[in-house]
Write a protein that holds these residues in place. Sequence first.
Motif, PDB file in Angstrom:
ATOM      1  N   LEU A   5      24.631  39.640  28.675  1.00 42.69           N
ATOM      2  CA  LEU A   5      23.998  38.858  29.737  1.00 42.69           C
ATOM      3  C   LEU A   5      22.856  38.050  29.148  1.00 42.69           C
ATOM      4  CD1 LEU A   5      23.738  41.389  32.641  1.00 42.69           C
ATOM      5  CD2 LEU A   5      24.913  39.215  32.673  1.00 42.69           C
ATOM      6  N   PHE A  20      30.791  29.672  40.560  1.00 45.65           N
ATOM      7  CA  PHE A  20      30.474  30.871  39.782  1.00 45.65           C
ATOM      8  C   PHE A  20      31.384  30.969  38.568  1.00 45.65           C
ATOM      9  CE2 PHE A  20      30.880  35.425  38.848  1.00 45.65           C
ATOM     10  CZ  PHE A  20      29.562  35.696  38.569  1.00 45.65           C
ATOM     11  N   LYS A 105      37.458  40.178  43.400  1.00 40.46           N
ATOM     12  CA  LYS A 105      36.033  40.319  43.112  1.00 40.46           C
ATOM     13  C   LYS A 105      35.434  38.965  42.717  1.00 40.46           C
ATOM     14  CE  LYS A 105      33.038  42.865  40.002  1.00 40.46           C
ATOM     15  NZ  LYS A 105      33.050  43.621  38.753  1.00 40.46           N
ATOM     16  N   THR A 109      32.660  36.802  44.881  1.00 42.09           N
ATOM     17  CA  THR A 109      31.413  36.368  44.246  1.00 42.09           C
ATOM     18  C   THR A 109      31.280  34.852  44.321  1.00 42.09           C
ATOM     19  OG1 THR A 109      31.699  38.190  42.718  1.00 42.09           O
ATOM     20  CG2 THR A 109      30.006  36.598  42.167  1.00 42.09           C
ATOM     21  N   LYS A 116      25.025  30.697  48.811  1.00 47.11           N
ATOM     22  CA  LYS A 116      23.602  30.846  48.536  1.00 47.11           C
ATOM     23  C   LYS A 116      23.025  29.581  47.909  1.00 47.11           C
ATOM     24  CE  LYS A 116      24.017  34.774  46.317  1.00 47.11           C
ATOM     25  NZ  LYS A 116      23.815  36.100  45.706  1.00 47.11           N
TER      26      LYS A 116
ATOM     27  N   GLU B  55      17.916  33.083  49.910  1.00 52.48           N
ATOM     28  CA  GLU B  55      18.536  34.363  49.579  1.00 52.48           C
ATOM     29  C   GLU B  55      18.867  34.397  48.089  1.00 52.48           C
ATOM     30  OE1 GLU B  55      22.342  34.759  51.420  1.00 52.48           O
ATOM     31  OE2 GLU B  55      22.581  36.865  50.851  1.00 52.48           O
ATOM     32  N   ILE B  56      18.574  35.507  47.434  1.00 53.52           N
ATOM     33  CA  ILE B  56      18.969  35.659  46.029  1.00 53.52           C
ATOM     34  C   ILE B  56      20.152  36.613  45.919  1.00 53.52           C
ATOM     35  CG2 ILE B  56      18.287  36.550  43.766  1.00 53.52           C
ATOM     36  CD1 ILE B  56      16.824  34.084  44.083  1.00 53.52           C
ATOM     37  N   TYR B  57      20.018  37.794  46.513  1.00 55.49           N
ATOM     38  CA  TYR B  57      21.086  38.787  46.411  1.00 55.49           C
ATOM     39  C   TYR B  57      21.023  39.692  47.624  1.00 55.49           C
ATOM     40  CZ  TYR B  57      24.682  40.967  43.565  1.00 55.49           C
ATOM     41  OH  TYR B  57      25.885  41.414  43.078  1.00 55.49           O
ATOM     42  N   ASP B  58      21.835  40.746  47.633  1.00 53.33           N
ATOM     43  CA  ASP B  58      21.952  41.605  48.811  1.00 53.33           C
ATOM     44  C   ASP B  58      20.619  41.939  49.471  1.00 53.33           C
ATOM     45  OD1 ASP B  58      24.548  41.565  48.178  1.00 53.33           O
ATOM     46  OD2 ASP B  58      24.695  43.641  47.494  1.00 53.33           O
ATOM     47  N   ILE B  79      19.603  32.923  41.349  1.00 60.49           N
ATOM     48  CA  ILE B  79      20.881  33.286  41.960  1.00 60.49           C
ATOM     49  C   ILE B  79      21.934  33.463  40.870  1.00 60.49           C
ATOM     50  CG2 ILE B  79      22.762  32.442  43.436  1.00 60.49           C
ATOM     51  CD1 ILE B  79      20.592  31.067  45.139  1.00 60.49           C
ATOM     52  N   ASP B  83      23.861  36.943  40.354  1.00 60.29           N
ATOM     53  CA  ASP B  83      25.310  37.015  40.561  1.00 60.29           C
ATOM     54  C   ASP B  83      26.040  37.405  39.273  1.00 60.29           C
ATOM     55  OD1 ASP B  83      25.416  36.605  43.237  1.00 60.29           O
ATOM     56  OD2 ASP B  83      25.843  34.463  43.150  1.00 60.29           O
ATOM     57  N   LYS B  85      24.848  39.249  36.863  1.00 63.18           N
ATOM     58  CA  LYS B  85      24.576  40.656  36.609  1.00 63.18           C
ATOM     59  C   LYS B  85      25.380  41.549  37.543  1.00 63.18           C
ATOM     60  CE  LYS B  85      20.690  43.500  35.383  1.00 63.18           C
ATOM     61  NZ  LYS B  85      19.244  43.613  35.343  1.00 63.18           N
ATOM     62  N   GLY B  86      25.398  41.171  38.824  1.00 66.89           N
ATOM     63  CA  GLY B  86      26.134  41.959  39.808  1.00 66.89           C
ATOM     64  C   GLY B  86      27.625  41.968  39.536  1.00 66.89           C
ATOM     65  N   TYR B  87      28.142  40.847  39.060  1.00 65.65           N
ATOM     66  CA  TYR B  87      29.568  40.753  38.766  1.00 65.65           C
ATOM     67  C   TYR B  87      29.915  41.557  37.510  1.00 65.65           C
ATOM     68  CZ  TYR B  87      34.009  38.637  37.385  1.00 65.65           C
ATOM     69  OH  TYR B  87      35.307  38.437  37.010  1.00 65.65           O
ATOM     70  N   TYR B  89      28.144  44.136  36.079  1.00 60.12           N
ATOM     71  CA  TYR B  89      27.914  45.572  36.225  1.00 60.12           C
ATOM     72  C   TYR B  89      28.261  45.991  37.659  1.00 60.12           C
ATOM     73  CZ  TYR B  89      25.346  44.756  31.867  1.00 60.12           C
ATOM     74  OH  TYR B  89      25.005  44.395  30.607  1.00 60.12           O
ATOM     75  N   ARG B  91      26.747  46.010  42.034  1.00 60.09           N
ATOM     76  CA  ARG B  91      25.812  45.333  42.936  1.00 60.09           C
ATOM     77  C   ARG B  91      24.443  46.010  42.948  1.00 60.09           C
ATOM     78  NH1 ARG B  91      28.677  41.396  45.583  1.00 60.09           N
ATOM     79  NH2 ARG B  91      26.735  40.636  46.443  1.00 60.09           N
ATOM     80  N   ARG B 210      25.021  44.840  54.243  1.00 64.47           N
ATOM     81  CA  ARG B 210      24.890  44.630  52.797  1.00 64.47           C
ATOM     82  C   ARG B 210      23.969  43.461  52.457  1.00 64.47           C
ATOM     83  NH1 ARG B 210      27.375  41.553  48.986  1.00 64.47           N
ATOM     84  NH2 ARG B 210      29.038  40.762  50.309  1.00 64.47           N
ATOM     85  N   ARG B 211      24.258  42.295  53.036  1.00 63.03           N
ATOM     86  CA  ARG B 211      23.388  41.141  52.767  1.00 63.03           C
ATOM     87  C   ARG B 211      22.283  41.122  53.806  1.00 63.03           C
ATOM     88  NH1 ARG B 211      27.331  36.090  51.946  1.00 63.03           N
ATOM     89  NH2 ARG B 211      25.414  34.968  51.561  1.00 63.03           N
TER      90      ARG B 211
END
Lengths: 265, 226
Positions: A5, A20, A105, A109, A116, B55-58, B79, B83, B85-87, B89, B91, B210-211
């Motif tokens: 990352l 994305f 997934k 995303t 967003k 909004e950034i994340y959940d 964002i 996103d 990182k969440g994808y 690893y 959420r 969640r969000r």
Amino acid sequence: MSLDLPSGLPLNQPAPDASFFGLLRSHDLQPTWELGPADAQTLRAPEATTILALRYADGVVMVGDRRATEGHTIAHRRMQKVYPADGFSAVAIAGTAGLAMEMVKLFQTELEHYEKLEGARLSLEGKANHLARMVRQQLPMVFQGLVVVPLFCGYDEAESVGRLYTYDVVGGRYEEDDYSASGSGGREAKAYLRSVYRESLSEEEALIQGVAAIAAAAEQDTATGGPDLRREIYSTAVMVNRDGYSEVPEERVAELSRDLVGESE
Amino acid sequence: MTLPYYVPPEQLMKDRAEFAQKGIAKGRSIIAVEYADGVLMLAENSSRALNKIGEIYDRMAFAGVGKYNEFEALRVAGIRHADLKGYSYGRSDVAAKSLANAYSQTLAAVFTESVKPYEIEILIVEVGDEAPGTSLFRVRYDGTLVDEEGFCAIGGQEDELTATMKERYEAGMDLRAAIRFAGEAFEAVEERQIGSDEWEAAVLDRTNGRRMFRRLDADEITAARS
């Protein structure tokens, strides 16, 4: 796929607009598979089987069974095949399970990322087109026998109508005005729906027929998991309407499934 | 060939800081207040299209004051960071602390290395499952990272707003009370009435699923303040 990352926040990279997948590619993180034809001969990956969706008066109902198969054996009994795509749409998957789940997934995303960044949801048409592109990107894998075919439905907020889209293996996108099914038991499920479908179905009737169609498919197709009362495994059912995406509680599906089994005895 | 003038580093940093502060002082402030179910962010913003809060994340949100294009770039970068990182690893692995650190590094680098520092101040808000898990991170133009508790203000009138809020703040308010509290703090400092369509407001609320991010519309603010 590597998991590196970026540690800082790169400000000056070429912006991959609001996509994305573009972002993943710019970091070289996009899912890739390198597989020769010889590998594919011996590769055995679980397959997700029957899914269906039908439009009713105010929206769309989507139902999927829970079985994944590997050749003639059952690989998983409780696989989830129907997912929320965002607050107003749902996606169901059939085909090579691992690839399909990854596709879902990524799709989820992607939609959230766009929403967003832009401050507005993609149009339903936009979402359906994007999914078509994702299916098309799988094309090299199709030649190895690893096929993913989703069903997509959503509520068109602009036109106030529920819409249903089907895909073919090369990413062709088709809008259906009644019902559709996919996966190994798709033919049987469609045959069942053909005999009962009416445009004026209420939400409740559509749900009952959707769950019944999966059970009907399971009667003929060994790869489709019917209601399993002993282990308490029932289909997944979701709805998309004016209020957005909602899951039908498992209790409710269980109740409908018990009624069905009771009838056939 | 002429040699560039020598400028002592103290002077250089001071000049840059002054420049950035001047830019930020011109902008209107943003308040974040913790309430029973989450965090309210309230800003005075007459534009419907250009948001200061996002909004950034959940369970994470962003607020920025100062130059729009500069904090907008940081919002977008945040964002993308979240996103990715969440994808990659899971959420639950996306945390405000790591994002606030990344922002801090980026702003510090911009402050020292680029020709002009960013004239912005940003706030990263994260809501935990329970009230003690809530964090308010403030990042200044030079990368200084501050962890606030309960409430905080960024932007031109942050000192006056903070002083006003300190007097009146009480933990565990409901959302309506929090809107009144923040709105009154603005009006007390500005010494004027602010119309209901001049607010930009959003919440991170634990009851939203969640969000957790949700924007509040003018009607909701008017209802709470009446």
